[in-house]
Design an enzyme around this catalytic site. Structure first.
Site, PDB file in Angstrom:
ATOM      1  N   ARG A 106       0.826  -1.212   0.000  1.00  0.00           N
ATOM      2  CA  ARG A 106       0.000   0.000   0.000  1.00  0.00           C
ATOM      3  C   ARG A 106       0.860   1.261   0.000  1.00  0.00           C
ATOM      4  NH1 ARG A 106      -1.748   3.804   3.484  1.00  0.00           N
ATOM      5  NH2 ARG A 106      -3.782   4.760   3.029  1.00  0.00           N
ATOM      6  N   TYR A 218       1.257 -13.239  -0.519  1.00  0.00           N
ATOM      7  CA  TYR A 218       1.767 -13.012  -1.879  1.00  0.00           C
ATOM      8  C   TYR A 218       2.937 -12.035  -1.809  1.00  0.00           C
ATOM      9  CZ  TYR A 218      -1.566  -9.080  -1.349  1.00  0.00           C
ATOM     10  OH  TYR A 218      -2.277  -8.004  -0.877  1.00  0.00           O
ATOM     11  N   ASP A 297     -13.484   4.386   1.330  1.00  0.00           N
ATOM     12  CA  ASP A 297     -13.882   3.815   2.624  1.00  0.00           C
ATOM     13  C   ASP A 297     -14.797   4.752   3.406  1.00  0.00           C
ATOM     14  OD1 ASP A 297     -12.331   1.620   2.101  1.00  0.00           O
ATOM     15  OD2 ASP A 297     -11.009   1.852   3.839  1.00  0.00           O
TER      16      ASP A 297
HETATM   17  C1  LIG Z   1      -2.552   3.551   7.351  1.00  0.00           C
HETATM   18  C2  LIG Z   1      -3.395   2.655   6.492  1.00  0.00           C
HETATM   19  C3  LIG Z   1      -2.959   1.374   6.198  1.00  0.00           C
HETATM   20  C4  LIG Z   1      -3.750   0.519   5.415  1.00  0.00           C
HETATM   21  N1  LIG Z   1      -3.292  -0.716   5.153  1.00  0.00           N
HETATM   22  C5  LIG Z   1      -4.007  -1.557   4.386  1.00  0.00           C
HETATM   23  C6  LIG Z   1      -3.522  -2.829   4.056  1.00  0.00           C
HETATM   24  O1  LIG Z   1      -2.454  -3.208   4.501  1.00  0.00           O
HETATM   25  N2  LIG Z   1      -4.279  -3.638   3.268  1.00  0.00           N
HETATM   26  C7  LIG Z   1      -5.490  -3.234   2.788  1.00  0.00           C
HETATM   27  O2  LIG Z   1      -6.150  -3.985   2.059  1.00  0.00           O
HETATM   28  N3  LIG Z   1      -5.983  -2.023   3.067  1.00  0.00           N
HETATM   29  C8  LIG Z   1      -5.261  -1.177   3.852  1.00  0.00           C
HETATM   30  N4  LIG Z   1      -5.744   0.051   4.125  1.00  0.00           N
HETATM   31  C9  LIG Z   1      -7.060   0.395   3.605  1.00  0.00           C
HETATM   32  C10 LIG Z   1      -7.024   0.685   2.194  1.00  0.00           C
HETATM   33  O3  LIG Z   1      -5.922   1.485   1.906  1.00  0.00           O
HETATM   34  C11 LIG Z   1      -8.344   1.366   1.927  1.00  0.00           C
HETATM   35  O4  LIG Z   1      -9.400   0.452   2.145  1.00  0.00           O
HETATM   36  C12 LIG Z   1      -8.514   1.778   0.530  1.00  0.00           C
HETATM   37  O5  LIG Z   1      -7.332   2.144  -0.054  1.00  0.00           O
HETATM   38  C13 LIG Z   1      -9.567   2.879   0.481  1.00  0.00           C
HETATM   39  O6  LIG Z   1      -8.887   4.091   0.461  1.00  0.00           O
HETATM   40  P1  LIG Z   1      -9.450   5.470   0.969  1.00  0.00           P
HETATM   41  O7  LIG Z   1      -8.636   6.477   0.255  1.00  0.00           O
HETATM   42  O8  LIG Z   1     -10.914   5.519   0.899  1.00  0.00           O
HETATM   43  O9  LIG Z   1      -9.088   5.495   2.513  1.00  0.00           O
HETATM   44  P2  LIG Z   1      -7.646   5.421   3.231  1.00  0.00           P
HETATM   45  O10 LIG Z   1      -6.639   4.743   2.382  1.00  0.00           O
HETATM   46  O11 LIG Z   1      -7.956   4.880   4.572  1.00  0.00           O
HETATM   47  O12 LIG Z   1      -7.205   6.931   3.344  1.00  0.00           O
HETATM   48  C14 LIG Z   1      -7.821   7.893   4.169  1.00  0.00           C
HETATM   49  C15 LIG Z   1      -6.847   9.032   4.396  1.00  0.00           C
HETATM   50  O13 LIG Z   1      -7.550  10.088   5.027  1.00  0.00           O
HETATM   51  C16 LIG Z   1      -6.765  10.596   6.102  1.00  0.00           C
HETATM   52  N5  LIG Z   1      -7.703  11.215   7.056  1.00  0.00           N
HETATM   53  C17 LIG Z   1      -8.549  10.591   7.903  1.00  0.00           C
HETATM   54  N6  LIG Z   1      -9.281  11.488   8.582  1.00  0.00           N
HETATM   55  C18 LIG Z   1      -8.896  12.718   8.152  1.00  0.00           C
HETATM   56  C19 LIG Z   1      -9.298  14.051   8.468  1.00  0.00           C
HETATM   57  N7  LIG Z   1     -10.263  14.304   9.363  1.00  0.00           N
HETATM   58  N8  LIG Z   1      -8.683  15.084   7.824  1.00  0.00           N
HETATM   59  C20 LIG Z   1      -7.694  14.848   6.890  1.00  0.00           C
HETATM   60  N9  LIG Z   1      -7.260  13.602   6.573  1.00  0.00           N
HETATM   61  C21 LIG Z   1      -7.878  12.554   7.179  1.00  0.00           C
HETATM   62  C22 LIG Z   1      -6.035   9.368   6.596  1.00  0.00           C
HETATM   63  O14 LIG Z   1      -4.878   9.719   7.346  1.00  0.00           O
HETATM   64  C23 LIG Z   1      -5.697   8.661   5.298  1.00  0.00           C
HETATM   65  O15 LIG Z   1      -4.489   9.133   4.736  1.00  0.00           O
HETATM   66  C24 LIG Z   1      -5.000   0.939   4.907  1.00  0.00           C
HETATM   67  C25 LIG Z   1      -5.440   2.253   5.210  1.00  0.00           C
HETATM   68  C26 LIG Z   1      -4.649   3.102   5.982  1.00  0.00           C
HETATM   69  C27 LIG Z   1      -5.108   4.518   6.303  1.00  0.00           C
END
Ligand SMILES: Cc1cc2nc3c(=O)[nH]c(=O)nc-3n(C[C@H](O)[C@H](O)[C@H](O)COP(=O)(O)OP(=O)(O)OC[C@H]3O[C@@H](n4cnc5c(N)ncnc54)[C@H](O)[C@@H]3O)c2cc1C
Length: 412
Positions: A106, A218, A297
Site C-alpha cells: 500500500r 503473496y 472507505d
Molecule cells: C494507514 C493505512 C494502512 C492501510 N493498510 C491496508 C492494508 O495493509 N491492506 C489493505 O487492504 N488495506 C489497507 N488500508 C485500507 C485501504 O488502503 C483502503 O481500504 C482503501 O485504499 C480505500 O482508500 P481510501 O482512500 O478511501 O481510505 P484510506 O486509504 O484509509 O485513506 C484515508 C486518508 O484520510 C486521512 N484522514 C482521515 N481522517 C482525516 C481528516 N479528518 N482530515 C484529513 N485527513 C484525514 C487518513 O490519514 C488517510 O491518509 C490501509 C489504510 C490506511 C489509512
C-alpha cells in the site's frame, strides 16, 4: 486557474490522491488536506485488479507501478489441510480484461500517486491538516482544519471526503452510527522473501480456507517482501492499522492438525505482527449534500474478502472527476450523478465481500461441499469468469491511455 475550479479533498489515502490526479487531468485544481504530518509507507499488501489498474494506467502510473508491483500468475486456493481446490488464472487479465492484475505494498502505491501529484502544479498537498468542520455557502465550501501548525481555513468550489473508515466529513454530513466491528481480526506482516519457503516466493496469490479463519500471502515490492495476512473470527477490537499482535494469538486460530504444516510454518516466521479489526457499514442510500460528497472507505468500507476496498476508491475517483468535468459549474448535480453511477456497483461489491466472508470460513460438511464445488464443478476459468462484472469495468469519459500489460516477469 480560477478559485471556482478548486476542489478540496479531505485525505491523501489511495482514493484522495487518485482523485486529485483525475481532477488535475480534467482541468481542476485540487487541494488535498491530510491529517498525518508525513505520508509514510504504512499498511501492507493491496490487490490492484484490472478494473482499477486501468484507471491508474490512464493517470500515468504504469511505469512507476511496474517497478514496485508483482503481476501474479494465479490465485491458488487451498483448504486448510493443504489440498489444492482451484487456481484462478488472473495472469490472463491483460488479454481477458485489457489491464493487468497487480499486487503492491500500500505504501508503494501511495508513494507512486504522491510522486505523480508532486509533478502536477494544479495539485497542492497540505500535510498535518485534519479536517474538522466545514461550512457550505453560496460560493462553495470552507473547511476548517487543525494540525501541529495551528488551525487554518481552506475554500473551494466543493469538498470530497476521502478521509477513510472513520471519516469526519461523513460524521459531519450524515451523522450516522460509527462503523461496526465485523467480528474478524486481520493480523498482517511483511517478511523478507528469502525467509520463506521458495514455493511461497512465486508470483502467486495464495489463499488458504479453514474453519473460522483464512490465510492470504503473496509477494510485493517487486518480490522483495512477502505480504502475509491471517484473518480469523475474533471478538476483540482495536482501532487503526498499527496495533501490535503476536504469533501466539495468531497460531491459536490456525491449530494443528487442521492447518497444514507449511501454512503454520509461515505463520511462525514473523517476529512482529500488526493487528487490525475489520469494520463494516451498511450501504448508504445517499452520500452527497450539495457541494459535498464522499469517496472510498468513507462511504462504502469493504470487508477485504473481495480485495476491492482500494479498487472501489480508485473507481470512485475516476467517476467523480468525470462527473465534475461534465458539470463544472454545478458540483451538487455532478455529485448526484456520481453517486447515481456508483451506488449499485459498490453495494454489490460490499455484498459479495460479505458472502465470501461466510464461504471462506465454513467448517465441517459445508466446507467439504464448498471444496467439491471449487475443485470439480467450477475450476479456475469459471471462477475467473464469475469476476468479469468486477474486473471488466471501464471508467467513463474519454478512453484512458491503453493498458500496458508488459510487466516484468512476476518478480518473485
Ligand atoms: C494507514 C493505512 C494502512 C492501510 N493498510 C491496508 C492494508 O495493509 N491492506 C489493505 O487492504 N488495506 C489497507 N488500508 C485500507 C485501504 O488502503 C483502503 O481500504 C482503501 O485504499 C480505500 O482508500 P481510501 O482512500 O478511501 O481510505 P484510506 O486509504 O484509509 O485513506 C484515508 C486518508 O484520510 C486521512 N484522514 C482521515 N481522517 C482525516 C481528516 N479528518 N482530515 C484529513 N485527513 C484525514 C487518513 O490519514 C488517510 O491518509 C490501509 C489504510 C490506511 C489509512
Amino acid at each position: 486557474m480560477a478559485a471556482s475550479r478548486t476542489i478540496l479533498v479531505a485525505g491523501a489515502g489511495i482514493g484522495g490522491l487518485t482523485l486529485a490526479l483525475a481532477l488535475a487531468d480534467r482541468g481542476f485544481r485540487a487541494v488535498v488536506l491530510e491529517q498525518s504530518p508525513q505520508l509514510e509507507a504504512t499498511g501492507a499488501g493491496l490487490q490492484i485488479s484490472p478494473n482499477c489498474a486501468r484507471v491508474l494506467i490512464g493517470l500515468g502510473a504504469a511505469e512507476r507501478l511496474k517497478s514496485v508491483a508483482v503481476a501474479p500468475d494465479s490465485v491458488r486456493v487451498r483448504n486448510a489441510g493443504g489440498r489444492d481446490l482451484v487456481r484462478i488464472p488472473i495472469g490472463r487479465s491483460p488479454s481477458a480484461y485489457g489491464a493487468p492484475y497487480w499486487v503492491v505494498h500500500r505504501g508503494d502505491l501511495q508513494a507512486v500517486l504522491l510522486a505523480l501529484a508532486k509533478e502536477r502544479p494544479d495539485i497542492s498537498l497540505v500535510l498535518g491538516a485534519r479536517v474538522d468542520e466545514y461550512a457550505v455557502h453560496p460560493n462553495g465550501v470552507t473547511v476548517a482544519c487543525a494540525g501541529p501548525g495551528g488551525s487554518a481555513d481552506f475554500s473551494g468550489l466543493a469538498l470530497v471526503g476521502a478521509d477513510g473508515l472513520w471519516s469526519r466529513v461523513r460524521a459531519r454530513m450524515i451523522g450516522d452510527a460509527p462503523p461496526r466491528p465485523a467480528g474478524r481480526t486481520a493480523w498482517r506482516t511483511l517478511l523478507p522473501a528469502h525467509l520463506v519457503d521458495p514455493e511461497f516466493r512465486a508470483a502467486t496469490v495464495n489463499l488458504w480456507l479453514g474453519r473460522g479463519a483464512h490465510l492470504v500471502h503473496y509477494p510485493v515490492r517487486a518480490g522483495a517482501l512477502i505480504n502475509v495476512v491471517a484473518i480469523a473470527a475474533d471478538a476483540d477490537t482495536v482501532t487503526g492499522w498499527s496495533a501490535p499482535g503476536n504469533a501466539e494469538e495468531v497460531l491459536r486460530h490456525y491449530p494443528e492438525p487442521d492447518w497444514a504444516a507449511p501454512a503454520r510454518a509461515l505463520l511462525k516466521r514473523p517476529e512482529r505482527w500488526l493487528r487490525w479489526t475489520l469494520y463494516d457499514r451498511p450501504p448508504l442510500r445517499h452520500w452527497s449534500r450539495g457541494p459535498v460528497t464522499l469517496l472510498g472507505d468513507a462511504v462504502h468500507p469493504m470487508l477485504p474478502f473481495m480485495a476491492q476496498g482500494a479498487a472501489m476508491a480508485i473507481e470512485d475517483a475516476a467517476v467523480l472527476a468525470d462527473a465534475l468535468a461534465r458539470q463544472p459549474t454545478d458540483p451538487a448535480q455532478a455529485f448526484r450523478d456520481y453517486e447515481h453511477q456508483r451506488r449499485e456497483r459498490t453495494t454489490d461489491v460490499q455484498r459479495a465481500a460479505r458472502r465470501n466472508d461466510r464461504v471462506y470460513h465454513l467448517g465441517g460438511p459445508a466446507a467439504l461441499g464448498r471444496d467439491l464445488v471449487l475443485r470439480l464443478a467450477l475450476g479456475g476459468d469459471l471462477v475467473l469468469a464469475q469476476h468479469d462484472w468486477i474486473y471488466d469495468w471501464r471508467p467513463p469519459g474519454p478512453a484512458p491511455v491503453s493498458a500496458d500489460p508488459a510487466m516484468p516477469a512476476g518478480s518473485a
